[in-house]
Design a protein around this motif. Sequence first.
Motif, mmCIF file in Angstrom:
data_model
loop_
_atom_site.group_PDB
_atom_site.id
_atom_site.type_symbol
_atom_site.label_atom_id
_atom_site.label_comp_id
_atom_site.label_asym_id
_atom_site.label_seq_id
_atom_site.Cartn_x
_atom_site.Cartn_y
_atom_site.Cartn_z
ATOM 1 N N GLU A 1 -27.102 49.369 77.697
ATOM 2 C CA GLU A 1 -26.714 48.699 76.596
ATOM 3 C C GLU A 1 -28.292 48.318 75.915
ATOM 4 N N VAL A 2 -28.209 48.555 74.569
ATOM 5 C CA VAL A 2 -29.438 48.204 73.940
ATOM 6 C C VAL A 2 -29.182 47.138 72.812
ATOM 7 N N TYR A 3 -29.838 46.098 72.620
ATOM 8 C CA TYR A 3 -29.339 45.100 71.467
ATOM 9 C C TYR A 3 -30.632 45.484 70.471
ATOM 10 N N GLY A 4 -30.118 45.528 69.342
ATOM 11 C CA GLY A 4 -30.831 45.921 68.004
ATOM 12 C C GLY A 4 -30.413 45.008 66.796
ATOM 13 N N ILE A 5 -31.285 45.356 65.536
ATOM 14 C CA ILE A 5 -30.996 44.991 64.509
ATOM 15 C C ILE A 5 -31.080 45.812 63.202
ATOM 16 N N LYS A 6 -30.199 45.772 62.552
ATOM 17 C CA LYS A 6 -29.789 46.700 61.329
ATOM 18 C C LYS A 6 -30.888 46.389 60.200
ATOM 19 N N ILE A 7 -31.527 47.414 59.597
ATOM 20 C CA ILE A 7 -32.440 47.664 58.597
ATOM 21 C C ILE A 7 -31.657 48.018 57.327
ATOM 22 N N SER A 8 -32.018 47.125 56.210
ATOM 23 C CA SER A 8 -31.446 47.526 55.193
ATOM 24 C C SER A 8 -32.455 48.289 54.221
ATOM 25 N N GLY A 9 -31.560 49.542 53.780
ATOM 26 C CA GLY A 9 -32.298 50.595 53.256
ATOM 27 C C GLY A 9 -33.199 51.686 54.070
ATOM 28 N N TRP A 10 -33.393 52.721 53.438
ATOM 29 C CA TRP A 10 -34.014 53.995 54.048
ATOM 30 C C TRP A 10 -35.683 53.609 54.244
ATOM 31 N N PRO A 11 -36.324 53.446 55.289
ATOM 32 C CA PRO A 11 -37.653 53.255 55.506
ATOM 33 C C PRO A 11 -38.538 53.960 54.746
ATOM 34 N N ASN B 1 -30.594 40.543 59.365
ATOM 35 C CA ASN B 1 -30.831 41.830 58.639
ATOM 36 C C ASN B 1 -32.379 41.879 58.275
ATOM 37 N N ILE B 2 -32.860 42.981 58.300
ATOM 38 C CA ILE B 2 -34.243 43.146 57.996
ATOM 39 C C ILE B 2 -34.360 44.425 56.887
ATOM 40 N N GLN B 3 -35.420 43.851 56.216
ATOM 41 C CA GLN B 3 -35.643 44.840 55.060
ATOM 42 C C GLN B 3 -37.217 45.026 54.954
ATOM 43 N N GLU B 4 -37.458 45.962 54.268
ATOM 44 C CA GLU B 4 -38.965 46.393 54.219
ATOM 45 C C GLU B 4 -39.903 45.320 53.268
ATOM 46 N N GLU B 5 -41.156 45.126 53.688
ATOM 47 C CA GLU B 5 -41.912 44.141 52.971
ATOM 48 C C GLU B 5 -42.209 44.874 51.612
ATOM 49 N N GLY B 6 -42.000 44.122 50.642
ATOM 50 C CA GLY B 6 -42.466 44.390 49.188
ATOM 51 C C GLY B 6 -41.116 44.571 48.506
ATOM 52 N N THR B 7 -40.205 44.709 49.166
ATOM 53 C CA THR B 7 -38.704 44.823 48.320
ATOM 54 C C THR B 7 -38.225 43.398 47.917
ATOM 55 N N ILE B 8 -36.873 43.361 47.236
ATOM 56 C CA ILE B 8 -36.541 42.080 46.608
ATOM 57 C C ILE B 8 -36.620 40.922 47.714
ATOM 58 N N SER B 9 -37.172 39.836 47.338
ATOM 59 C CA SER B 9 -36.979 38.635 48.337
ATOM 60 C C SER B 9 -35.884 38.200 48.661
ATOM 61 N N PRO B 10 -35.297 37.777 49.651
ATOM 62 C CA PRO B 10 -34.069 37.505 50.050
ATOM 63 C C PRO B 10 -33.928 35.920 49.734
ATOM 64 N N VAL C 1 -29.951 52.348 59.786
ATOM 65 C CA VAL C 1 -30.989 52.646 60.470
ATOM 66 C C VAL C 1 -31.475 51.224 61.254
ATOM 67 N N TYR C 2 -31.851 51.258 62.658
ATOM 68 C CA TYR C 2 -31.819 50.115 63.362
ATOM 69 C C TYR C 2 -33.324 50.193 64.014
ATOM 70 N N ALA C 3 -33.605 48.872 64.480
ATOM 71 C CA ALA C 3 -34.794 48.600 65.139
ATOM 72 C C ALA C 3 -34.429 48.006 66.372
ATOM 73 N N VAL C 4 -35.062 48.422 67.445
ATOM 74 C CA VAL C 4 -34.707 48.280 68.752
ATOM 75 C C VAL C 4 -35.873 47.376 69.597
ATOM 76 N N PRO C 5 -35.768 46.581 70.248
ATOM 77 C CA PRO C 5 -36.805 45.704 70.886
ATOM 78 C C PRO C 5 -37.696 46.430 71.729
ATOM 79 N N VAL C 6 -38.550 47.142 71.552
ATOM 80 C CA VAL C 6 -39.479 47.834 72.565
ATOM 81 C C VAL C 6 -40.705 48.372 71.416
ATOM 82 N N GLY C 7 -41.971 47.929 72.057
ATOM 83 C CA GLY C 7 -43.152 48.551 71.398
ATOM 84 C C GLY C 7 -43.895 49.612 71.847
#
Length: 645
Positions: free
Chosen positions: A161-171, A63-72, A194-200
């Motif tokens: 098929e696309v592998y991805g990761i969930k984002i906590s909170g609205w970016p 699970n990923i969250q935006e930098e600056g939010t509450i520390s896990p 909201v998800y993050a998928v592995p492509v730059g």
Amino acid sequence: MEMRLMNINVSCVQIWEKFDRLGRERNPEWKMSYFLPVYTGSYSEGMPNSSDMDRLLIAKWINIQEEGTISPDVNENSKCDVMNLFYTTEGCHFGYIKIVISKEIKHIFSDAQIRRFKRVSYMKSDCFIQDMKTWIGAPPLSELHGPSLTYSGYEGFSYDEVYGIKISGWPSLAKSTLDRCNRTTKTALLNSDVYAVPVGYTLSATKDIEWRLLFTMAEKVFMKTWSKTQLNCYYLLKQLKMIHLANPDCLKSYYIKTVLFWMSEALPVTYWCPENLLKLFAKTLLILKWFLFQHWLPNYFIPENNIIDHKPAEECQTVANKISSLLTGRMEVVIAELLCEDQIEDIYDFVGLKRSIIPPRSTKICQLTEKYIQTLNAEISGNLLDEADILSSLTTCTIQNLCQCKAMEEIIEDLPNFLTKEVSGSFSVILRRKVADFYHSQKTRQSHEKAEKLYKDCLSLRYPNGFDDNFISGVAHLAFFYYLNGNFIAALDSIEPTLETIKQSVKSETTSGFLHIAIPYSIDRVWCDKILYDILQSQSFYYPLYINVVSLILYVAIRSLLLLFEPHSKERELLQLTELFVQCGLQNLNPCLLDTYDYLICEIRELLLSCSIPTHTLSTYVMPQIATRTERLKNYHNWNENGPK
């Protein structure tokens, strides 16, 4: 005139989601249970012109969250088995992020999974795809396209098929979207994943550690508010792209959807009425043309992200010119072709085209739709057209373990809630045979007893248009079950009552109208038959072997006679059955079956010759002069039920 476009629904996706959910609930240790499946693309939107199925597999353990939010809490991670990470947008193109790996958890990752950049460790996106592919055991016939793994199946079928990761909170990058919508929509967006998928970003020097933000669920929130006119406009635009603008790489279906999102925000709801459909269709094309010509198309959720800036400007302008040509002299013809209605002349009148210059209905989709409608009873044709996607969805749900089998059985019980009475019976028979195939593969006495009972209970199949297959397909399943288990007498006994019907179908050249059966993927199931074993072993395990059910009955009868009796004592019967098999092969000349029949007929002839049974009286089987399977697929539109035109 009232436009009668195809009804748009998502029942087929609901079935897939239920099948996935039940399978994961019953088997939490199954690797796929570690992912949350999310269905995307045209199929999930209920588009009638969807060509494949796309699926997001979201890793539940990250699970990923935006930098600056509450520390896990690192200690909390070990309790809930979820790895909480931060992401940053520093140095990224708009719409992309980097996932930070802190010192506390760096030891969990291998060196290949991390790249250190400007004294900060980041998770590599390109490595994530390969790790997931290896861990989950993806089929070898898969190709990487951006973040998607495309799996190529039999005869051109494919899915992504696309592998991805969930984002906590609205970016925070997409905050402007919340400011532009009403309170109800804003609440729905904040509750959507909201998800993050592995492509730059294509032009980035750090694209190997960048991830793209994906607003799939937010898009569904907006599309649920769309009227039928908006959905039909989207359908027509996708149809236009598929027929007239299929090749340009700088025009994706997502770009069309993005334009519609902006138009839906700009235009009042009252303007999206059926009477304005053609105006809206043309207006959308005009705006799309303008965006392409300007080489600028802002992402709806992150307007700072120009989603076509990495595409060559010259190519975008070329496509813009093509759209311009469609909008000028050919617009009426284009619209009439896209609608694909039964009464196409009325539509030409509606768009102002004179009857004297109406071209022949030559588009492939028109021909297929018309041919399909002609085979149906008028009073149920509408239901069947609407439910065709449901059949496709159900029959593509693969059963790989007992949990999925139980999930399928529950869906079969619930089938009347998905389908109308006219079609649920026949679909139920087909799916129960699929369940029987799985039980047969389990190699236990109890599972074989279940399989045998299911095969016997599913002998009769009556098609929705009233055609009864006279137990042919049911007998094929049952006889093949007995044959693979070495019970050749039972196989012959089950076949004997159908032989007269088979002879009549071969004589009347109607065998191609019967179902085709897929011999199971696993070659372990057919180890007792060297011919079938060799065919399956020569193919990738992802390719099932398809054969007409009439042909399968004849094949099982020939092999069983050769195994049970002295060949010369059954010479007359063997030659008669082989001649029927050859004739059946000649009637089933289509790209899916040519190689199979050619091989099987040659092998049966060799078996008869090895028993000193002359085969010179048999009809000659000559394959059409089409060199490869790929070439046959490319020319498939030139085939009809009688073979090549």
